[in-house]
Design a protein around this motif. Structure first.
Motif, mmCIF file in Angstrom:
data_model
loop_
_atom_site.group_PDB
_atom_site.id
_atom_site.type_symbol
_atom_site.label_atom_id
_atom_site.label_comp_id
_atom_site.label_asym_id
_atom_site.label_seq_id
_atom_site.Cartn_x
_atom_site.Cartn_y
_atom_site.Cartn_z
ATOM 1 N N GLY A 87 3.264 -10.467 -18.348
ATOM 2 C CA GLY A 87 4.136 -11.313 -17.545
ATOM 3 C C GLY A 87 4.615 -10.663 -16.261
ATOM 4 O O GLY A 87 5.715 -10.947 -15.791
ATOM 5 N N LEU A 88 3.794 -9.804 -15.675
ATOM 6 C CA LEU A 88 4.150 -9.123 -14.430
ATOM 7 C C LEU A 88 3.172 -9.518 -13.336
ATOM 8 O O LEU A 88 1.963 -9.349 -13.487
ATOM 9 N N THR A 89 3.693 -10.050 -12.238
ATOM 10 C CA THR A 89 2.884 -10.324 -11.059
ATOM 11 C C THR A 89 3.079 -9.173 -10.089
ATOM 12 O O THR A 89 4.163 -8.975 -9.546
ATOM 13 N N GLY A 90 2.033 -8.375 -9.861
ATOM 14 C CA GLY A 90 2.149 -7.173 -9.046
ATOM 15 C C GLY A 90 1.974 -5.929 -9.889
ATOM 16 O O GLY A 90 1.570 -5.994 -11.060
ATOM 17 N N ARG A 91 2.296 -4.797 -9.303
ATOM 18 C CA ARG A 91 2.145 -3.515 -9.988
ATOM 19 C C ARG A 91 3.440 -2.725 -9.921
ATOM 20 O O ARG A 91 4.109 -2.676 -8.881
ATOM 21 N N LEU A 92 3.800 -2.105 -11.029
ATOM 22 C CA LEU A 92 4.907 -1.158 -11.082
ATOM 23 C C LEU A 92 4.357 0.232 -11.353
ATOM 24 O O LEU A 92 3.489 0.409 -12.203
ATOM 25 N N ASN A 93 4.856 1.204 -10.619
ATOM 26 C CA ASN A 93 4.519 2.604 -10.855
ATOM 27 C C ASN A 93 5.806 3.370 -11.101
ATOM 28 O O ASN A 93 6.725 3.321 -10.281
ATOM 29 N N ILE A 94 5.883 4.036 -12.234
ATOM 30 C CA ILE A 94 7.053 4.861 -12.565
ATOM 31 C C ILE A 94 6.633 6.311 -12.445
ATOM 32 O O ILE A 94 5.751 6.780 -13.182
ATOM 33 N N THR A 95 7.232 7.021 -11.506
ATOM 34 C CA THR A 95 6.906 8.425 -11.263
ATOM 35 C C THR A 95 8.066 9.293 -11.711
ATOM 36 O O THR A 95 9.202 9.093 -11.259
ATOM 37 N N LEU A 96 7.796 10.247 -12.588
ATOM 38 C CA LEU A 96 8.817 11.165 -13.107
ATOM 39 C C LEU A 96 8.643 12.529 -12.476
ATOM 40 O O LEU A 96 7.524 13.041 -12.399
ATOM 41 N N ARG A 97 9.771 13.119 -12.049
ATOM 42 C CA ARG A 97 9.745 14.424 -11.400
ATOM 43 C C ARG A 97 10.918 15.272 -11.900
ATOM 44 O O ARG A 97 11.884 14.745 -12.468
ATOM 45 N N VAL A 98 10.822 16.566 -11.660
ATOM 46 C CA VAL A 98 11.912 17.490 -11.956
ATOM 47 C C VAL A 98 12.489 17.953 -10.608
ATOM 48 O O VAL A 98 11.770 18.491 -9.770
ATOM 49 N N SER A 99 13.783 17.737 -10.419
ATOM 50 C CA SER A 99 14.389 18.031 -9.115
ATOM 51 C C SER A 99 14.506 19.526 -8.856
ATOM 52 O O SER A 99 14.374 19.988 -7.722
ATOM 53 N N GLY A 100 14.800 20.312 -9.911
ATOM 54 C CA GLY A 100 15.087 21.735 -9.725
ATOM 55 C C GLY A 100 16.454 21.966 -9.110
ATOM 56 O O GLY A 100 16.769 23.068 -8.658
ATOM 57 N N ARG A 101 17.307 20.946 -9.116
ATOM 58 C CA ARG A 101 18.633 21.031 -8.482
ATOM 59 C C ARG A 101 19.716 21.247 -9.527
ATOM 60 O O ARG A 101 19.587 20.783 -10.626
ATOM 61 N N ARG A 124 0.859 -1.181 0.000
ATOM 62 C CA ARG A 124 0.000 0.000 0.000
ATOM 63 C C ARG A 124 0.900 1.238 0.000
ATOM 64 O O ARG A 124 2.093 1.143 0.243
ATOM 65 N N MET A 125 0.312 2.405 -0.213
ATOM 66 C CA MET A 125 1.037 3.665 -0.077
ATOM 67 C C MET A 125 0.122 4.650 0.623
ATOM 68 O O MET A 125 -0.979 4.940 0.137
ATOM 69 N N GLY A 126 0.553 5.152 1.785
ATOM 70 C CA GLY A 126 -0.259 6.095 2.533
ATOM 71 C C GLY A 126 -0.333 7.450 1.850
ATOM 72 O O GLY A 126 0.452 7.768 0.945
ATOM 73 N N MET A 127 -1.258 8.264 2.277
ATOM 74 C CA MET A 127 -1.430 9.596 1.703
ATOM 75 C C MET A 127 -0.197 10.449 2.001
ATOM 76 O O MET A 127 0.245 10.557 3.149
ATOM 77 N N HIS A 128 0.344 11.054 0.959
ATOM 78 C CA HIS A 128 1.572 11.845 1.076
ATOM 79 C C HIS A 128 1.593 12.880 -0.043
ATOM 80 O O HIS A 128 0.825 12.809 -0.994
ATOM 81 N N ARG A 129 2.520 13.825 0.070
ATOM 82 C CA ARG A 129 2.733 14.821 -0.987
ATOM 83 C C ARG A 129 4.137 14.657 -1.544
ATOM 84 O O ARG A 129 5.069 14.321 -0.823
ATOM 85 N N ASP A 130 4.299 14.919 -2.840
ATOM 86 C CA ASP A 130 5.621 14.916 -3.467
ATOM 87 C C ASP A 130 6.200 16.324 -3.327
ATOM 88 O O ASP A 130 6.112 17.143 -4.244
ATOM 89 N N SER A 131 6.788 16.597 -2.175
ATOM 90 C CA SER A 131 7.167 17.971 -1.838
ATOM 91 C C SER A 131 8.661 18.159 -1.593
ATOM 92 O O SER A 131 9.072 19.203 -1.098
ATOM 93 N N ASP A 132 9.479 17.169 -1.932
ATOM 94 C CA ASP A 132 10.916 17.282 -1.675
ATOM 95 C C ASP A 132 11.696 17.837 -2.864
ATOM 96 O O ASP A 132 12.920 17.922 -2.815
ATOM 97 N N GLU A 133 10.999 18.204 -3.934
ATOM 98 C CA GLU A 133 11.659 18.779 -5.108
ATOM 99 C C GLU A 133 11.642 20.299 -5.017
ATOM 100 O O GLU A 133 10.725 20.886 -4.450
ATOM 101 N N LYS A 134 12.650 20.930 -5.627
ATOM 102 C CA LYS A 134 12.683 22.390 -5.685
ATOM 103 C C LYS A 134 11.854 22.919 -6.845
ATOM 104 O O LYS A 134 11.511 24.098 -6.880
ATOM 105 N N SER A 135 11.560 22.064 -7.809
ATOM 106 C CA SER A 135 10.747 22.440 -8.963
ATOM 107 C C SER A 135 9.295 22.062 -8.715
ATOM 108 O O SER A 135 8.990 21.059 -8.063
ATOM 109 N N GLN A 136 8.391 22.856 -9.263
ATOM 110 C CA GLN A 136 6.962 22.554 -9.194
ATOM 111 C C GLN A 136 6.430 22.062 -10.540
ATOM 112 O O GLN A 136 5.229 22.158 -10.815
#
Length: 216
Positions: A202-216, A127-139
């Protein structure tokens, strides 16, 4: 998946948050899965993320470009084997720009310069609890791609982990992009429906690929 009576259409879930069903075709899904399997191998491979309080995330993760750990970024796997993080592939950057263009009608040539990928693997109990993607310097908008089993993706609001939120069914190949007023919205995965992914993948389970911009 068999043809549906009512094909799923792109939908704005909240201002700046768009769900595009079946965005990746079967070939793109297979290619992305093979790439994920290579990225998951050590060094700097798939790991269990531990929170500062000592808890463990049930979804396992591998990072590309920058290594995310609670709650920051590094160039090495500081909470794992210490190896340098794997490089961010140019093809993921192109995929991210195309995703934003398709979701918002933008010009892909002028899209964000993505430089982070977080690949999360969910087994039947993850599972993944409720969270924000807030560690990047870019929005810049966050791009999320799904492979394998269907999940319930809970998309909320920027102010609180509680309601109001919307539960969205994300299937293999689906795209979800959130930016603008929804860039810092809370979100999570309360449920994965085991055995619902395309058998030919041929995948057992789920993969999630999340792309972000670091701003670094």
């Amino acid at each position: 998946m068999d043809a549906e009576l009512f094909p799923r259409a792109p939908c704005e879930i909240a201002p700046g948050a768009v769900h595009v069903p079946d965005w990746l075709d079967a070939r793109e899904q297979r290619e992305l899965l093979e790439a994920c399997r290579a990225w998951a191998r050590p060094p700097a491979g798939l790991r269990t993320v531990r929170t500062p309080g000592g808890g463990a995330m049930t979804a396992r993760q591998v990072c590309l470009g920058w290594h995310w750990y609670p709650y920051g970024y590094a160039r090495t796997v500081v909470d794992g084997d210490g190896a340098p993080v794997k490089p961010f592939p140019a093809r993921l950057g192109e995929l991210g720009r195309r995703a934003v263009a398709d979701a918002f009608g933008d010009d892909p040539a002028r899209g964000p310069a993505y430089d982070i990928a977080l690949v999360n693997f969910y087994d039947a109990d993850a599972r993944m609890g409720m969270h924000r993607d807030s560690d990047e310097k870019s929005q810049a908008p966050v791009v999320s791609l799904s492979l394998g089993d269907t999940c319930v993706f809970r998309f909320g609001n920027p102010g609180t982990r509680a309601r109001p939120y919307t539960d969205v069914e994300l299937r293999s190949g689906d795209l979800f992009v959130f930016g603008g007023p929804s860039r810092l919205a809370y979100h999570g995965v309360p449920r994965v429906h085991t055995g619902t992914g395309p058998p030919e993948l041929g995948l057992t389970g789920r993969l999630n690929i999340t792309l972000r911009v670091s701003g670094r």
